[in-house]
Scaffold this motif. Structure first.
Motif, short mmCIF file in Angstrom:
data_model
loop_
_atom_site.label_atom_id
_atom_site.label_comp_id
_atom_site.label_asym_id
_atom_site.label_seq_id
_atom_site.Cartn_x
_atom_site.Cartn_y
_atom_site.Cartn_z
N GLY A 237 0.87 -1.27 0.09
CA GLY A 237 -0.14 0.03 0.09
C GLY A 237 0.74 1.39 0.09
N ASP A 238 0.25 2.35 -0.50
CA ASP A 238 1.04 3.36 -0.22
C ASP A 238 0.10 4.82 0.21
N VAL A 239 0.36 5.97 0.23
CA VAL A 239 -0.46 7.05 0.58
C VAL A 239 -0.28 8.24 -0.43
N SER A 240 0.67 8.21 -1.31
CA SER A 240 0.64 9.15 -2.18
C SER A 240 1.45 8.67 -3.48
N PHE A 241 1.40 9.57 -4.44
CA PHE A 241 1.92 9.09 -5.81
C PHE A 241 3.26 10.21 -6.11
N ALA A 242 4.00 9.74 -6.82
CA ALA A 242 5.12 10.56 -7.38
C ALA A 242 5.46 10.43 -8.85
N ARG A 243 6.09 11.67 -9.25
CA ARG A 243 6.34 11.71 -10.66
C ARG A 243 7.44 10.32 -11.10
N PRO A 244 7.16 9.86 -12.15
CA PRO A 244 7.88 8.60 -12.61
C PRO A 244 9.50 8.74 -12.95
N THR A 245 9.69 10.00 -13.19
CA THR A 245 11.09 10.33 -13.53
C THR A 245 11.55 11.37 -12.69
N LEU A 246 13.16 11.72 -12.52
CA LEU A 246 13.52 12.65 -11.74
C LEU A 246 13.15 13.97 -12.32
N GLN A 247 13.44 14.04 -13.65
CA GLN A 247 13.13 15.17 -14.52
C GLN A 247 12.48 15.04 -15.92
N GLY A 248 12.29 16.09 -16.44
CA GLY A 248 11.36 16.01 -17.81
C GLY A 248 10.40 17.00 -18.08
N LEU A 249 9.60 17.01 -19.09
CA LEU A 249 8.59 17.72 -19.23
C LEU A 249 7.43 17.24 -19.80
N ILE A 250 6.39 17.57 -19.89
CA ILE A 250 5.27 17.04 -20.46
C ILE A 250 5.07 17.39 -21.82
N THR A 251 5.39 16.62 -22.78
CA THR A 251 5.19 16.83 -24.04
C THR A 251 4.02 16.60 -24.80
N CYS A 252 3.05 16.13 -24.59
CA CYS A 252 1.71 15.59 -24.86
C CYS A 252 0.94 15.34 -23.65
N ALA A 278 4.01 2.61 -4.59
CA ALA A 278 4.35 1.29 -4.01
C ALA A 278 3.34 0.39 -4.61
N GLY A 279 3.66 -0.92 -4.93
CA GLY A 279 2.77 -1.75 -5.69
C GLY A 279 3.44 -3.09 -6.22
N LEU A 280 2.63 -3.72 -6.99
CA LEU A 280 3.12 -5.01 -7.56
C LEU A 280 3.17 -5.03 -8.73
N VAL A 281 4.23 -5.58 -9.48
CA VAL A 281 4.22 -5.84 -11.00
C VAL A 281 3.23 -6.75 -11.49
N ILE A 297 1.71 -1.69 -13.26
CA ILE A 297 1.99 -1.99 -11.62
C ILE A 297 0.46 -1.64 -10.99
N GLN A 298 0.25 -2.50 -10.10
CA GLN A 298 -1.16 -2.79 -9.30
C GLN A 298 -0.75 -1.81 -7.96
N HIS A 299 -1.61 -0.71 -7.82
CA HIS A 299 -1.40 -0.12 -6.39
C HIS A 299 -2.57 -0.19 -5.64
N SER A 305 -7.81 1.22 -5.34
CA SER A 305 -6.96 0.47 -6.21
C SER A 305 -6.62 1.50 -7.54
N TYR A 306 -5.50 1.33 -7.80
CA TYR A 306 -5.17 1.80 -9.33
C TYR A 306 -4.14 1.22 -10.12
N ALA A 307 -3.93 1.17 -11.16
CA ALA A 307 -2.80 0.67 -12.01
C ALA A 307 -2.25 1.70 -12.67
N SER A 308 -0.71 1.41 -12.99
CA SER A 308 -0.23 2.28 -13.69
C SER A 308 0.79 1.69 -14.67
N ARG A 309 1.06 2.42 -15.90
CA ARG A 309 1.59 1.72 -17.15
C ARG A 309 2.70 2.69 -17.52
#
Ligand SMILES: [Zn+2]
Length: 392
Positions: A237-252, A278-281, A297-299, A305-309
């Motif tokens: 389980g987790d209590v929050s989300f974070a960006r998936p990369t250390l840096q970057g910009l939204i291009t689309c 946190a989650g399970l692959v 990943i299942q969160h 419940s959420y899944a991220s891809r």
């Protein structure tokens, strides 16, 4: 001392569910069962369905038999009806014959009376040529009368027989009609039975489909036949989300190019991709099709419940059914045009989030996808960020 320990324990009780306790992806009453038990339950329902379907086809063939019998009885009723009409006509005919014979007798009798009465001489004068002839005629008349009387008796007997036959036919017809009524009500009852068996079979089919889906999902989560489901399907389980990369910009962003149900993070070729929470692959796909290599990943974040891809990955560094934290490196950013991934114009991470449980609520993110920006703090499109948490 004891008091203080109790206090700490109490705090732990409240804090543990918030941070550390792994939660089960499938919140239902299967938790304490093994996957094998689910297989067995599925088998039982499948057998039940087979039994219901057999019963249904048996009942249907009974109904067919009854329908045939009803047709047969209807034909019988019609045939008997025709026979009754025929018999009644015969009785009418016999009565007519009797009437005509009766008339003949009466005429003969009239002649006889006339001949034996006071008009004898008159008759003799007009009819017979001689006395002998006259006597002969009287004898013939007597014979004829006797004969006709016999005929009438015979015909009356025939009428009695025909009337008896008519009564028998009517009784037969009534029996056939009673039998038909019985069959009709039996037919209705069996029809109702087929209806309820049908309903039963539909419910069981739905149950089977659900059970198969649940089993498939536990398998997808890495459960083996002897595993306790609550253990093998555990998701951090987790209590929050974070960006998936250390840096970057939204291009689309969400909806760009029309119908983009994710965000693209660019400017970071070859950089690490981290789990957004946190989650399970639950899925790893290697492919050169649109999206290339990707991880799902299942969160469970704040009990939801959420899944991220993560798509267009150049490399993947986690395994299927691995538990991950926010700091786990999933792989590296790819998306090079003309490379293994047919569907991209430049290096970027296609990052999608969906509501619910992957493999149970959905297989394809499609309509389950939600805009990641609604859950995770991102600067506006085109603005560079250089932290997984800070605004810029
Ligand atoms: Zn994209």
């Amino acid at each position: 001392m004891i008091k203080k320990l109790n206090y700490i324990a109490l705090i732990m009780v409240f804090l543990i569910p918030l941070f550390a306790v792994p939660t089960n992806v499938l919140a239902n009453n299967n938790e304490n069962k093994t996957l094998r038990e689910l297989y067995n339950e599925l088998l039982k329902v499948e057998e039940e369905l087979k039994r219901v379907n057999n019963d249904k086809s048996l009942t249907k063939s009974k109904i067919n038999q009854i329908e045939k019998n009803i047709v047969r009885l209807d034909n019988e009723v019609v045939a008997i009806g025709n026979a009754i009409v025929k018999t009644e006509k015969e009785i009418v005919k016999l009565n007519e014959n009797i009437a005509s014979k009766d008339k003949e007798i009466k005429e003969l009798m009239k002649f006889f009376q006339l001949s034996t009465g006071e008009n004898m001489y008159l008759e003799y004068a007009f009819g017979a040529s001689s006395m002998t002839d006259f006597i002969y005629r009287l004898a013939v008349v007597e014979q004829l009368t006797k004969y006709n009387n016999q005929m009438i008796d015979d015909m009356n007997n025939m009428i009695t027989q025909q009337e008896k036959k008519t009564k028998e036919l009517a009784a037969q017809q009534k029996n056939a009609q009673v039998k038909r009524r019985e069959l009709s009500s039996e037919q209705v009852k069996l029809g109702d039975r087929v209806y309820s068996l049908n309903e039963n079979s539909m419910t069981l089919s739905e149950e089977i489909a659900d059970a198969k889906k649940t089993i498939k999902n536990y398998e997808k989560l890495g459960c083996k036949p002897n595993d306790i489901l609550s253990v093998c399907s555990r998701v951090n389980g987790d209590v929050s989300f974070a960006r998936p990369t250390l840096q970057g910009l939204i291009t689309c962003g969400w909806g760009c190019y029309g119908g983009h149900r994710a965000i693209d993070i660019g400017g970071i070729a070859g950089e690490n991709i981290y789990a957004t929470a946190a989650g399970l692959v639950v899925d790893i796909t290697w492919g050169s099709t649109c999206g290339g290599n990707y991880v799902t990943i299942q969160h469970k974040v704040n009990g939801k419940s959420y899944a991220s891809r993560y798509m267009h990955m150049a490399s993947i560094r986690v395994g299927l059914h691995q538990n991950v934290t926010k700091d786990t490196v999933l792989g590296t950013v790819g998306g090079y045009a003309g490379g293994y991934d047919r569907c991209t114009t430049g290096p970027h991470l296609h990052f999608a989030i969906a509501n619910g449980v992957y493999g149970q609520d959905f297989w394809s993110f499609g309509s389950y996808a939600i805009n990641p920006v609604n859950l995770i703090n991102f600067p506006p499109a085109g603005v560079w960020f250089s932290s997984r948490y800070r605004m810029y």
